[in-house]
Design a protein around this motif. Sequence first.
Motif, PDB file in Angstrom:
ATOM      1  N   GLY A   1      24.825  43.757  51.256  1.00  0.00           N
ATOM      2  CA  GLY A   1      26.027  42.950  51.088  1.00  0.00           C
ATOM      3  C   GLY A   1      25.837  41.642  50.351  1.00  0.00           C
ATOM      4  O   GLY A   1      26.770  40.843  50.268  1.00  0.00           O
ATOM      5  N   GLN A   2      24.655  41.420  49.804  1.00  0.00           N
ATOM      6  CA  GLN A   2      24.411  40.170  49.080  1.00  0.00           C
ATOM      7  C   GLN A   2      25.327  40.034  47.872  1.00  0.00           C
ATOM      8  O   GLN A   2      25.784  38.933  47.563  1.00  0.00           O
ATOM      9  N   CYS A   3      25.625  41.144  47.208  1.00  0.00           N
ATOM     10  CA  CYS A   3      26.502  41.093  46.035  1.00  0.00           C
ATOM     11  C   CYS A   3      27.915  40.671  46.432  1.00  0.00           C
ATOM     12  O   CYS A   3      28.524  39.824  45.786  1.00  0.00           O
ATOM     13  N   ALA A   4      28.422  41.241  47.516  1.00  0.00           N
ATOM     14  CA  ALA A   4      29.777  40.921  47.970  1.00  0.00           C
ATOM     15  C   ALA A   4      29.879  39.476  48.452  1.00  0.00           C
ATOM     16  O   ALA A   4      30.917  38.840  48.292  1.00  0.00           O
ATOM     17  N   MET A   5      28.805  38.956  49.015  1.00  0.00           N
ATOM     18  CA  MET A   5      28.817  37.555  49.444  1.00  0.00           C
ATOM     19  C   MET A   5      28.717  36.606  48.252  1.00  0.00           C
ATOM     20  O   MET A   5      29.299  35.535  48.250  1.00  0.00           O
ATOM     21  N   THR A   6      27.974  37.021  47.220  1.00  0.00           N
ATOM     22  CA  THR A   6      27.761  36.165  46.058  1.00  0.00           C
ATOM     23  C   THR A   6      28.948  36.181  45.106  1.00  0.00           C
ATOM     24  O   THR A   6      29.346  35.132  44.587  1.00  0.00           O
ATOM     25  N   ALA A   7      29.500  37.356  44.843  1.00  0.00           N
ATOM     26  CA  ALA A   7      30.632  37.494  43.912  1.00  0.00           C
ATOM     27  C   ALA A   7      31.733  38.338  44.559  1.00  0.00           C
ATOM     28  O   ALA A   7      31.969  39.488  44.181  1.00  0.00           O
ATOM     29  N   PRO A   8      32.434  37.771  45.553  1.00  0.00           N
ATOM     30  CA  PRO A   8      33.436  38.545  46.292  1.00  0.00           C
ATOM     31  C   PRO A   8      34.656  38.950  45.476  1.00  0.00           C
ATOM     32  O   PRO A   8      35.422  39.815  45.918  1.00  0.00           O
ATOM     33  N   ASN A   9      34.837  38.377  44.305  1.00  0.00           N
ATOM     34  CA  ASN A   9      35.954  38.773  43.442  1.00  0.00           C
ATOM     35  C   ASN A   9      35.635  40.021  42.625  1.00  0.00           C
ATOM     36  O   ASN A   9      36.514  40.566  41.963  1.00  0.00           O
ATOM     37  N   VAL A  10      34.360  40.463  42.673  1.00  0.00           N
ATOM     38  CA  VAL A  10      33.926  41.622  41.892  1.00  0.00           C
ATOM     39  C   VAL A  10      33.424  42.747  42.790  1.00  0.00           C
ATOM     40  O   VAL A  10      33.732  43.910  42.576  1.00  0.00           O
ATOM     41  N   PHE A  11      32.650  42.395  43.815  1.00  0.00           N
ATOM     42  CA  PHE A  11      32.009  43.394  44.671  1.00  0.00           C
ATOM     43  C   PHE A  11      32.626  43.410  46.067  1.00  0.00           C
ATOM     44  O   PHE A  11      33.097  42.398  46.566  1.00  0.00           O
ATOM     45  N   THR A  12      32.559  44.579  46.691  1.00  0.00           N
ATOM     46  CA  THR A  12      32.960  44.742  48.080  1.00  0.00           C
ATOM     47  C   THR A  12      32.048  45.796  48.688  1.00  0.00           C
ATOM     48  O   THR A  12      31.123  46.269  48.036  1.00  0.00           O
ATOM     49  N   GLN A  13      32.305  46.149  49.931  1.00  0.00           N
ATOM     50  CA  GLN A  13      31.541  47.213  50.564  1.00  0.00           C
ATOM     51  C   GLN A  13      32.507  48.299  51.003  1.00  0.00           C
ATOM     52  O   GLN A  13      33.609  48.006  51.498  1.00  0.00           O
ATOM     53  N   ASP A  14      32.085  49.569  50.840  1.00  0.00           N
ATOM     54  CA  ASP A  14      32.948  50.684  51.207  1.00  0.00           C
ATOM     55  C   ASP A  14      32.913  50.882  52.729  1.00  0.00           C
ATOM     56  O   ASP A  14      32.277  50.117  53.460  1.00  0.00           O
ATOM     57  N   ASP A  15      33.579  51.915  53.198  1.00  0.00           N
ATOM     58  CA  ASP A  15      33.672  52.171  54.636  1.00  0.00           C
ATOM     59  C   ASP A  15      32.321  52.439  55.281  1.00  0.00           C
ATOM     60  O   ASP A  15      32.167  52.261  56.492  1.00  0.00           O
ATOM     61  N   ASP A  16      31.343  52.857  54.488  1.00  0.00           N
ATOM     62  CA  ASP A  16      29.999  53.105  55.003  1.00  0.00           C
ATOM     63  C   ASP A  16      29.086  51.891  54.863  1.00  0.00           C
ATOM     64  O   ASP A  16      27.920  51.942  55.228  1.00  0.00           O
ATOM     65  N   GLY A  17      29.610  50.808  54.297  1.00  0.00           N
ATOM     66  CA  GLY A  17      28.840  49.584  54.166  1.00  0.00           C
ATOM     67  C   GLY A  17      28.086  49.427  52.860  1.00  0.00           C
ATOM     68  O   GLY A  17      27.368  48.454  52.671  1.00  0.00           O
ATOM     69  N   PHE A  18      28.244  50.389  51.952  1.00  0.00           N
ATOM     70  CA  PHE A  18      27.542  50.320  50.677  1.00  0.00           C
ATOM     71  C   PHE A  18      28.364  49.575  49.636  1.00  0.00           C
ATOM     72  O   PHE A  18      29.589  49.576  49.672  1.00  0.00           O
ATOM     73  N   SER A  19      27.673  48.950  48.718  1.00  0.00           N
ATOM     74  CA  SER A  19      28.332  48.136  47.696  1.00  0.00           C
ATOM     75  C   SER A  19      29.133  48.983  46.724  1.00  0.00           C
ATOM     76  O   SER A  19      28.742  50.093  46.367  1.00  0.00           O
ATOM     77  N   THR A  20      30.238  48.419  46.312  1.00  0.00           N
ATOM     78  CA  THR A  20      31.098  49.050  45.326  1.00  0.00           C
ATOM     79  C   THR A  20      31.838  47.948  44.571  1.00  0.00           C
ATOM     80  O   THR A  20      31.907  46.813  45.028  1.00  0.00           O
ATOM     81  N   LEU A  21      32.338  48.293  43.420  1.00  0.00           N
ATOM     82  CA  LEU A  21      33.111  47.346  42.622  1.00  0.00           C
ATOM     83  C   LEU A  21      34.567  47.392  43.055  1.00  0.00           C
ATOM     84  O   LEU A  21      35.088  48.461  43.392  1.00  0.00           O
ATOM     85  N   LEU A  22      35.205  46.255  43.030  1.00  0.00           N
ATOM     86  CA  LEU A  22      36.640  46.243  43.279  1.00  0.00           C
ATOM     87  C   LEU A  22      37.338  46.939  42.111  1.00  0.00           C
ATOM     88  O   LEU A  22      36.824  46.935  40.986  1.00  0.00           O
ATOM     89  N   PRO A  23      38.484  47.556  42.343  1.00  0.00           N
ATOM     90  CA  PRO A  23      39.193  48.260  41.270  1.00  0.00           C
ATOM     91  C   PRO A  23      39.428  47.360  40.063  1.00  0.00           C
ATOM     92  O   PRO A  23      39.860  46.209  40.191  1.00  0.00           O
ATOM     93  N   GLY A  24      39.093  47.891  38.891  1.00  0.00           N
ATOM     94  CA  GLY A  24      39.304  47.185  37.636  1.00  0.00           C
ATOM     95  C   GLY A  24      38.251  46.144  37.301  1.00  0.00           C
ATOM     96  O   GLY A  24      38.376  45.434  36.313  1.00  0.00           O
ATOM     97  N   MET A  25      37.196  46.060  38.099  1.00  0.00           N
ATOM     98  CA  MET A  25      36.180  45.023  37.883  1.00  0.00           C
ATOM     99  C   MET A  25      34.888  45.568  37.281  1.00  0.00           C
ATOM    100  O   MET A  25      33.843  44.929  37.362  1.00  0.00           O
ATOM    101  N   GLU A  26      34.948  46.737  36.640  1.00  0.00           N
ATOM    102  CA  GLU A  26      33.766  47.332  36.032  1.00  0.00           C
ATOM    103  C   GLU A  26      33.136  46.444  34.974  1.00  0.00           C
ATOM    104  O   GLU A  26      31.957  46.551  34.668  1.00  0.00           O
TER     105      GLU A  26
END
Length: 66
Positions: free
Chosen positions: A14-39
């Motif tokens: 979750g370091q990515c989601a904490m560092t750049a929360p406008n771009v990264f999030t975590q899915d239902d399993d806790g793994f990192s993913t990009l927010l929609p449209g933030m590729e």
Amino acid sequence: MHIEIDQDICIGAGQCAMTAPNVFTQDDDGFSTLLPGMEDGGGDPLVREAARACPVHAITVKEPTG
């Protein structure tokens, strides 16, 4: 820029989601993913820092070629 997350090595720290929360999030399993449209990072200046913060280097930030 283009952002890729290697789901095979992501451990969900979750370091990515904490560092750049406008771009990264975590899915239902806790793994990192990009927010929609933030590729492309949406111009967020913290994207590269978020990639560096990943403990397993699952995030790749590529610049466009040519």
